[in-house]
Every structure is written in C-alpha cells, then in structure tokens.
Design a protein around this motif. Structure first.
Motif, mmCIF file in Angstrom:
data_model
loop_
_atom_site.group_PDB
_atom_site.id
_atom_site.type_symbol
_atom_site.label_atom_id
_atom_site.label_comp_id
_atom_site.label_asym_id
_atom_site.label_seq_id
_atom_site.Cartn_x
_atom_site.Cartn_y
_atom_site.Cartn_z
ATOM 1 N N GLU A 153 0.840 -1.206 0.000
ATOM 2 C CA GLU A 153 0.000 0.000 0.000
ATOM 3 C C GLU A 153 0.871 1.250 0.000
ATOM 4 N N ILE A 154 1.966 1.226 0.769
ATOM 5 C CA ILE A 154 2.906 2.355 0.794
ATOM 6 C C ILE A 154 3.530 2.556 -0.586
ATOM 7 N N CYS A 155 3.940 1.453 -1.205
ATOM 8 C CA CYS A 155 4.550 1.546 -2.541
ATOM 9 C C CYS A 155 3.571 2.118 -3.564
ATOM 10 N N GLU A 156 2.321 1.695 -3.481
ATOM 11 C CA GLU A 156 1.313 2.217 -4.404
ATOM 12 C C GLU A 156 1.080 3.701 -4.169
ATOM 13 N N ARG A 157 1.019 4.086 -2.894
ATOM 14 C CA ARG A 157 0.756 5.487 -2.563
ATOM 15 C C ARG A 157 1.893 6.393 -2.995
ATOM 16 N N HIS A 158 3.141 5.898 -2.885
ATOM 17 C CA HIS A 158 4.309 6.724 -3.193
ATOM 18 C C HIS A 158 4.903 6.440 -4.577
ATOM 19 N N GLY A 159 4.271 5.567 -5.323
ATOM 20 C CA GLY A 159 4.755 5.259 -6.664
ATOM 21 C C GLY A 159 6.102 4.556 -6.670
ATOM 22 N N LEU A 160 6.315 3.652 -5.715
ATOM 23 C CA LEU A 160 7.596 2.950 -5.605
ATOM 24 C C LEU A 160 7.536 1.622 -6.364
ATOM 25 N N PRO A 161 8.561 1.326 -7.167
ATOM 26 C CA PRO A 161 8.507 0.152 -8.060
ATOM 27 C C PRO A 161 9.002 -1.141 -7.425
ATOM 28 N N TYR A 162 8.424 -1.501 -6.272
ATOM 29 C CA TYR A 162 8.899 -2.680 -5.572
ATOM 30 C C TYR A 162 7.775 -3.699 -5.406
ATOM 31 N N THR A 163 8.114 -4.947 -5.539
ATOM 32 C CA THR A 163 7.199 -6.038 -5.200
ATOM 33 C C THR A 163 7.880 -6.934 -4.175
ATOM 34 N N PHE A 164 7.111 -7.825 -3.576
ATOM 35 C CA PHE A 164 7.592 -8.564 -2.411
ATOM 36 C C PHE A 164 7.320 -10.057 -2.554
ATOM 37 N N GLN A 165 8.249 -10.840 -2.030
ATOM 38 C CA GLN A 165 8.061 -12.278 -1.936
ATOM 39 C C GLN A 165 8.516 -12.736 -0.553
ATOM 40 N N MET A 166 7.916 -13.829 -0.092
ATOM 41 C CA MET A 166 8.171 -14.313 1.258
ATOM 42 C C MET A 166 9.101 -15.533 1.218
ATOM 43 N N GLN A 167 10.029 -15.604 2.178
ATOM 44 C CA GLN A 167 10.891 -16.783 2.298
ATOM 45 C C GLN A 167 10.818 -17.313 3.722
#
Length: 320
Positions: free
Chosen positions: A34-48
C-alpha cells in the motif's frame, strides 16, 4: 535499490514458518504494498520461510534451550548473506544487541500488548479453581501468575499458538496463557477468555509490536521501512529495549516491561514505563514505575532502580 525511485526490485522478506509468523509477515507485506502504491515505488515482495532453533527444539522450555535470539539467528544469517532483504520478527523475540551491519528498520503499530487466558470455563483469573492447571511457555508469565495466585499449578507447554490452545483439551489444562496480540492478528479474538491487566502481568519487552530488520547499508529498504515505522510505538519499545539492555536479561530470568505515552512535556512525548524482575518461582517480584521524555534514559533508569532493589542478585543467581 537506492532512494525512492529507480528500477523495479523484488524484495525478499524472511519469516519463521509458523501460521502466526506467516500471517504477521503477510500483513506487513500488505502494508508495504500500500505504501509503494501510494508513493509510486517500483517494488514487489516475496516471502521466504526460515526454520529457527527455537522452532526446531520443542521438547524443553525456552529457558533451558539457552542463548538469546532463539527465533531470529538463522533469519539474521540469511539477511547478512543477502538471501533475504528484510525480516519480520515479533519484537519480543529480538535480542537487545543486533549483529553488526543489521538494524531495526521499522517498528509497527502495536497491537494489544497484554497477555491473556484461554480458559475451559470462566472469564477471569480469579475464576480459575484452586490448584488449576495452567500452561505457559514463559518464565515471565509463570512468575507473575504464581505471584498473583500461588495455588496455581503452572506447567510448561511449547509450540505455536494453535497447538498450545489444543492442549487445553488434549492435556487437561484449565487454562493456557498467550499474547493477546497473536490471537488478534490471527483473527481469533473470540477465543480470549480474559485479558490479564498489566498490574497482574507486565508484558514482555516489545510484546504486541513487530520489528522489521534489514541491512544498514541497504538505503532503499531503510527508506521504505521509514514510511512503515510507527513513531509512538517505536518510542515505547525503545524504552523497553533500553531496560532489557541495561539488565542484560535473557530467557532464564522473568523480566517484563511496558511503556506508553501518557502526555507531553516541553513539546516532547512523556512516557510512563513499568519494569519487573522476579524469581522463577514467583516468590520475589520487584517492580518499578518511572516517567521520562528520553526513552533510552528512561529504560536505564528503571533498570538501575530495580538493580538497587535486588534485581542484580536475582540476575546473578539465575544466570540472566
């Protein structure tokens, strides 16, 4: 990743593999997305998922496993090796001293920090029958409950929260003690029979908050986590962790602390903090409450006051 712009990056988030840890990590990732969407940040996440020593050894109490960081060391090793980019921890599992090169990038907004009872019947500590069998995995909880109700039979249980709750039926416990925050995050609030007030059971340091650990030199992740950090919770947990550091406390001695903002002084948040140190059998319970605007100094002040009352002797005797 440098700054708050640039090429797309997949950020790998390390976590323990218990259902609670996975749920907590999923909730943190959702907040970061949600933070990335709000600030236009080009990051995605994966869990390990990573298995820790504390997860592998389930047949003895935590105090007997020994050492600090039982639920974080393997995750921190993966972080230092670059296998993951950040790690979600229950803040109460994080030792005071972090490995060189790592830092706590964010402290999340705190859930209810109190401990709670899951009971066969009844809705308060007072309603437990005389000599009731109560399960816990924590010396801190056991000590304080013994102090409040010397008649209770405290017995050790290990495992994740759902397996501990099952033991209420399978092993004949009258009640088990858990952190309310974990049940809340799992959506299991309706299973709580009674919340333990803090004048009966002071929480663990950092209980109810999550810490997001990262590498100090990963500027992009640190900038992102800064946007996640909850300032009020961070202040309170800083005071509690300063207290823990001043006592050099581990799993072998019952130690608890809780700080909260109660107002302000000279434009700064005013914190009130309660700290306790006890003997494992609950016969000695030292408690101190102090206020201050400097969280690090406040934690140290409460620790020093308890040392003056005899906490140092307890720590020396029981190997804290």
């Amino acid at each position: 990743m440098t700054g708050t712009s640039g090429a797309h990056r997949v950020i790998t988030v390390g976590t323990r593999q218990s259902s609670l840890a996975l749920t907590q990590t999923g909730q943190v990732i959702a907040q970061l997305e949600e933070i990335c969407e709000r600030h236009g940040l080009p990051y995605t996440f994966q869990m390990q998922k990573i298995v820790t020593k504390g997860d592998r050894i389930l047949d003895v109490t935590l105090s007997k496993v020994g050492g600090k960081g039982l639920f974080v060391k393997e995750i921190e090793a993966a972080l230092m090796a670059g296998e993951i980019d950040m790690a979600v921890h229950s803040m109460k599992d994080m030792p005071y001293v972090l490995p060189q090169g790592l830092c706590n990038g964010a402290t999340t907004k705190r859930e209810d920090p109190r401990d709670c009872l899951i009971m066969r019947s009844g809705s308060s500590l007072q309603e437990l029958p005389h000599g009731a069998k109560v399960g816990t995995s924590s010396l801190r909880r056991s000590c304080q409950l013994k102090n409040a109700r010397p008649d209770l039979k405290l017995e050790w249980i290990r495992g994740n929260i759902d397996s501990r709750m099952r033991k209420l039926e399978t092993e004949g416990f009258d009640a088990v003690v858990l952190a309310a925050a974990g049940l809340t995050r799992m959506g299991w609030q309706d299973k709580i029979s009674a919340l333990l007030p803090q004048d009966v059971c002071v929480p663990a340091v950092g209980q109810g908050a999550l810490g997001i650990e990262c590498r100090e030199d990963d500027e992009g992740v640190r900038e992102l986590l800064h946007l996640l950090n909850d300032a009020d919770t961070d202040l309170a947990v800083t005071a509690e962790r300063s207290f823990l550091g001043a006592l050099n406390g581990g799993c072998q001695v019952p130690i608890g602390a809780y700080a909260s903002i109660i107002g302000e002084q000279d434009g700064l948040p005013m914190l009130e903090m309660t700290g306790i140190v006890g003997t494992p059998d609950g016969t000695v319970m030292l408690k101190e409450i102090k206020c201050g605007t400097d969280p690090t100094a406040l934690g140290k002040d409460v620790a020093e006051a308890l040392k003056a009352e005899g906490a140092e002797d307890i720590l020396a005797q029981y190997g804290g």
